[in-house]
Design a protein around this motif. Sequence first.
Motif, short mmCIF file in Angstrom:
data_model
loop_
_atom_site.label_atom_id
_atom_site.label_comp_id
_atom_site.label_asym_id
_atom_site.label_seq_id
_atom_site.Cartn_x
_atom_site.Cartn_y
_atom_site.Cartn_z
N SER A 217 0.82 -1.20 0.00
CA SER A 217 0.00 0.00 0.00
C SER A 217 0.86 1.26 0.00
CB SER A 217 -0.91 0.01 1.24
OG SER A 217 -1.53 1.28 1.37
N PRO A 218 0.50 2.27 -0.81
CA PRO A 218 1.23 3.54 -0.80
C PRO A 218 0.82 4.45 0.35
CG PRO A 218 -0.49 3.62 -2.47
CD PRO A 218 -0.49 2.21 -1.90
N LEU A 219 -0.05 3.96 1.24
CA LEU A 219 -0.45 4.77 2.39
C LEU A 219 0.72 4.98 3.35
CD1 LEU A 219 -3.96 3.35 3.35
CD2 LEU A 219 -3.46 5.52 2.24
N ASN A 220 0.74 6.13 3.97
CA ASN A 220 1.70 6.40 5.04
C ASN A 220 1.50 5.36 6.14
OD1 ASN A 220 3.11 7.41 7.26
ND2 ASN A 220 2.65 9.53 6.73
N PRO A 221 2.55 4.64 6.54
CA PRO A 221 2.40 3.62 7.59
C PRO A 221 1.81 4.16 8.88
CG PRO A 221 4.55 3.45 6.55
CD PRO A 221 3.93 4.72 6.04
N GLU A 222 1.96 5.47 9.12
CA GLU A 222 1.45 6.06 10.35
C GLU A 222 0.03 6.58 10.22
OE1 GLU A 222 4.17 9.09 11.48
OE2 GLU A 222 5.88 7.73 11.70
N TYR A 223 -0.54 6.45 9.02
CA TYR A 223 -1.89 6.97 8.82
C TYR A 223 -2.91 5.97 9.35
CZ TYR A 223 -5.91 9.14 6.56
OH TYR A 223 -7.10 9.75 6.31
#
Length: 363
Positions: free
Chosen positions: A172-178
């Motif tokens: 996933s290209p999501l920020n891991p902290e999101y």
Amino acid sequence: QAEDGIRDKLVTGVQTCALPIYRFFDEGTHAASVAALYANMEHVRMPNVPWRLPDYLDFAFSDCGEPLGGLSNSNWYFAITDEMRGRGLNLLLTGETGNYGLSYDGRTLLPELLRQGKFVQFLQAARALANASPVSFRTSLAWAIGPWIPASMWNFLNRLRGRGYQGFRTMSPLNPEYDLDAALHDENEPGIPLLDDRPEGDGFSFRRRVLTEGLDPGSFRKGVLARWQIDMRDPTADTRLLEFCLSVPSEFYLANGKARAFARAVLADRLPDMILNEQRQGLQSADWHDHMTASRGDIGDELKRLEACPRAVKLLNIPRLRELLRNWDTEKDWAKKTIDYRGYLLDALSVGHFVRRADEMHA
């Protein structure tokens, strides 16, 4: 379709990336063979136009109203719609829904036979598939057992082979902290298809799920109508046809080792032998790497704009995207590069651009 002047470059690129024997990138001859059967058809080969990332991102935001996937295919569908508009044509027929209806490949027959305990029929079907198509017997076995083993085991076996699904957080290209959704980030949570890439085990359930939950091209089609005044329609999406096709047993879709056997039989008197006997699959935008390489400046510019957008920084894994751009020429694994760049990077840019533009409108 590629013009003659560009086709040699495509061949070189495809050979370099080890195109699988069951894929091919130029379907021009096949299309011409169909048009030759019908007096009211004209076959037009489209030039392989340059890839214009800013235009595609703007189209998604301004005309479609949502981020679009498959950006690597944008140059050819823009070329087609531009050509149609220039010719004064306003109706475009497509057939993508047929993949889950009339032209379904039937590969779920193998796990279905295994689940039903029909081991003799299963072995016969697997051997026929290996003999009649480029699909190996080992691949057939993987299709058959994949749905019935734990996802963790499936992923482990694929990692042993140096391929396969690497987990949601990695892909996933999501920020891991999101903090999007706790369940979505739990890779052990059942019933979340995004977290499981095993083969499907039941053709009817799989196709119904895609048709009712996953396949919705409405925004894209409305975008095409808005920008080019072209009405896109898919005859294979007719509800009556789909309901009938969903009632047809899998044995008719994978018969005598031939995928899409049902469509081949139904269209036997309407298509040339070149189409009916083709066992390979076309590969869309096989030259995506060339186009993206030429557009690295545009990619870098969009990344800079995303880095200046607080919401995009919060949502996306910007450092990972920047790392991919830096390592463009160093990654040699073609399969991994396809996942990282054609999928991960382009999808992230699509979402990020949409978020950034929306924020600018409401600033």
